[in-house]
Design a protein around this motif. Structure first.
Motif, PDB file in Angstrom:
ATOM      1  N   GLU A 283       0.846  -1.273   0.090  1.00 55.66           N
ATOM      2  CA  GLU A 283       0.025  -0.166   0.040  1.00 55.66           C
ATOM      3  C   GLU A 283       0.939   1.112   0.129  1.00 55.66           C
ATOM      4  O   GLU A 283       1.431   1.877   1.175  1.00 55.66           O
ATOM      5  N   GLY A 284       1.111   1.794  -1.100  1.00 58.50           N
ATOM      6  CA  GLY A 284       1.834   2.954  -1.231  1.00 58.50           C
ATOM      7  C   GLY A 284       2.628   3.263  -2.780  1.00 58.50           C
ATOM      8  O   GLY A 284       1.957   2.367  -3.610  1.00 58.50           O
ATOM      9  N   ASP A 285       3.195   4.208  -2.767  1.00 54.87           N
ATOM     10  CA  ASP A 285       3.961   4.508  -4.084  1.00 54.87           C
ATOM     11  C   ASP A 285       4.869   3.598  -4.592  1.00 54.87           C
ATOM     12  O   ASP A 285       5.820   3.190  -3.851  1.00 54.87           O
ATOM     13  N   PRO A 286       4.605   3.068  -5.657  1.00 58.02           N
ATOM     14  CA  PRO A 286       5.731   1.895  -6.231  1.00 58.02           C
ATOM     15  C   PRO A 286       7.052   2.677  -6.720  1.00 58.02           C
ATOM     16  O   PRO A 286       7.847   1.660  -7.200  1.00 58.02           O
ATOM     17  N   ALA A 287       7.327   3.640  -6.651  1.00 58.82           N
ATOM     18  CA  ALA A 287       8.460   4.383  -7.210  1.00 58.82           C
ATOM     19  C   ALA A 287       9.661   3.758  -6.802  1.00 58.82           C
ATOM     20  O   ALA A 287      10.637   3.405  -7.508  1.00 58.82           O
ATOM     21  N   LYS A 288       9.653   3.369  -5.540  1.00 52.03           N
ATOM     22  CA  LYS A 288      10.973   2.666  -5.189  1.00 52.03           C
ATOM     23  C   LYS A 288      11.251   1.179  -5.688  1.00 52.03           C
ATOM     24  O   LYS A 288      12.363   0.799  -6.090  1.00 52.03           O
ATOM     25  N   PHE A 289      10.083   0.475  -5.828  1.00 55.93           N
ATOM     26  CA  PHE A 289      10.037  -0.672  -6.578  1.00 55.93           C
ATOM     27  C   PHE A 289      10.534  -0.755  -8.178  1.00 55.93           C
ATOM     28  O   PHE A 289      11.139  -1.708  -8.408  1.00 55.93           O
ATOM     29  N   ILE A 290      10.237   0.363  -8.751  1.00 57.91           N
ATOM     30  CA  ILE A 290      10.516   0.395 -10.136  1.00 57.91           C
ATOM     31  C   ILE A 290      11.892   0.985 -10.256  1.00 57.91           C
ATOM     32  O   ILE A 290      12.529   0.536 -10.987  1.00 57.91           O
ATOM     33  N   GLU A 291      12.344   1.516  -9.348  1.00 61.86           N
ATOM     34  CA  GLU A 291      13.938   1.966  -9.078  1.00 61.86           C
ATOM     35  C   GLU A 291      14.593   0.649  -8.853  1.00 61.86           C
ATOM     36  O   GLU A 291      15.727   0.443  -9.391  1.00 61.86           O
ATOM     37  N   TYR A 292      14.198  -0.285  -7.999  1.00 60.24           N
ATOM     38  CA  TYR A 292      14.766  -1.414  -7.654  1.00 60.24           C
ATOM     39  C   TYR A 292      14.917  -2.427  -8.990  1.00 60.24           C
ATOM     40  O   TYR A 292      15.707  -3.094  -9.226  1.00 60.24           O
ATOM     41  N   GLN A 293      13.650  -2.570  -9.640  1.00 56.88           N
ATOM     42  CA  GLN A 293      13.704  -3.354 -11.065  1.00 56.88           C
ATOM     43  C   GLN A 293      14.838  -2.560 -11.941  1.00 56.88           C
ATOM     44  O   GLN A 293      15.712  -3.271 -12.660  1.00 56.88           O
ATOM     45  N   ARG A 294      14.853  -1.078 -12.057  1.00 59.56           N
ATOM     46  CA  ARG A 294      15.747  -0.524 -12.968  1.00 59.56           C
ATOM     47  C   ARG A 294      17.375  -1.045 -12.392  1.00 59.56           C
ATOM     48  O   ARG A 294      18.269  -1.428 -13.390  1.00 59.56           O
ATOM     49  N   ILE A 295      17.577  -0.987 -11.031  1.00 59.11           N
ATOM     50  CA  ILE A 295      18.980  -1.265 -10.572  1.00 59.11           C
ATOM     51  C   ILE A 295      19.298  -2.975 -11.070  1.00 59.11           C
ATOM     52  O   ILE A 295      20.327  -3.112 -11.523  1.00 59.11           O
ATOM     53  N   ALA A 296      18.198  -3.621 -10.758  1.00 53.80           N
ATOM     54  CA  ALA A 296      18.473  -4.983 -10.919  1.00 53.80           C
ATOM     55  C   ALA A 296      18.677  -5.444 -12.371  1.00 53.80           C
ATOM     56  O   ALA A 296      19.577  -6.111 -12.587  1.00 53.80           O
ATOM     57  N   ILE A 297      17.778  -4.806 -13.258  1.00 59.88           N
ATOM     58  CA  ILE A 297      18.314  -5.228 -14.718  1.00 59.88           C
ATOM     59  C   ILE A 297      19.475  -4.690 -15.155  1.00 59.88           C
ATOM     60  O   ILE A 297      20.195  -5.356 -15.885  1.00 59.88           O
ATOM     61  N   SER A 298      19.762  -3.444 -14.813  1.00 60.40           N
ATOM     62  CA  SER A 298      21.087  -3.030 -15.282  1.00 60.40           C
ATOM     63  C   SER A 298      22.148  -3.752 -14.836  1.00 60.40           C
ATOM     64  O   SER A 298      23.353  -3.481 -15.167  1.00 60.40           O
TER      65      SER A 298
END
Length: 174
Positions: free
Chosen positions: A145-160
């Protein structure tokens, strides 16, 4: 809100663009995998190109619809027995069916996602936290329950920071 059963399965039918997962554990103790894990321990090997089941069929169907599924698994060497099993029995056929699987090996470097727990993210708008015991036994799935922005950043880091599954396993005997 906790998710199970049909509510959980619906997430994989209803996403529009992408379902993506971060995996951080060296093993997941899932009762439905126990027979296959034992077969792997007994030396049974499979041909990933011949695996056709509900999961691989769904991956293929979604890929033709332009709906992508992917994941990054954070690992360290030597690979745990479960990871060798998962690579051979799940990742290899799932990758062939269209899932974009990547590996982030942190054996010889700091983990850029240290402390981040497992999660699924659907269309960059809904995050489901995957709660596990330290040994990999699942506790539950919980809608964040909250803003997914930090998870989008986690995804970016993980992929890169990761490499494709195919590149990672080059030279492995799966």
């Amino acid at each position: 809100m906790l998710l199970a059963g049909e509510q959980w399965a619906a997430r994989f039918e209803e996403f529009q663009r992408e379902a993506w997962r971060l995996e951080t554990l060296p093993q997941y103790l899932m009762p439905q995998e126990s027979e296959e894990l034992q077969e792997f321990r007994d030396g049974t090997r499979i041909d990933p190109a011949t695996v056709h089941n509900e999961y691989t069929d769904r991956l293929r169907r979604q890929a033709t619809q332009g709906r992508l599924q992917g994941r990054v698994h954070i690992v360290t060497r030597p690979l745990a027995e479960y990871l060798r099993f998962e690579f051979a029995w799940y990742y290899a056929p799932h990758s062939l069916a269209g899932e974009r699987i990547r590996i982030l090996d942190v054996t010889d470097r700091p983990n850029p996602l240290d402390g981040v727990q497992d999660f699924w993210m659907f269309d960059h708008s809904e995050v489901v936290l995957m709660n596990y015991e330290p040994d990999g036994r699942q506790i539950n799935r919980e809608v964040f329950e909250g803003d997914p922005a930090k998870f989008i950043e986690y995804q970016r880091i993980a992929i890169s920071e990761s490499v494709s599954f195919e590149e990672y396993v080059t030279g492995f005997d799966l």
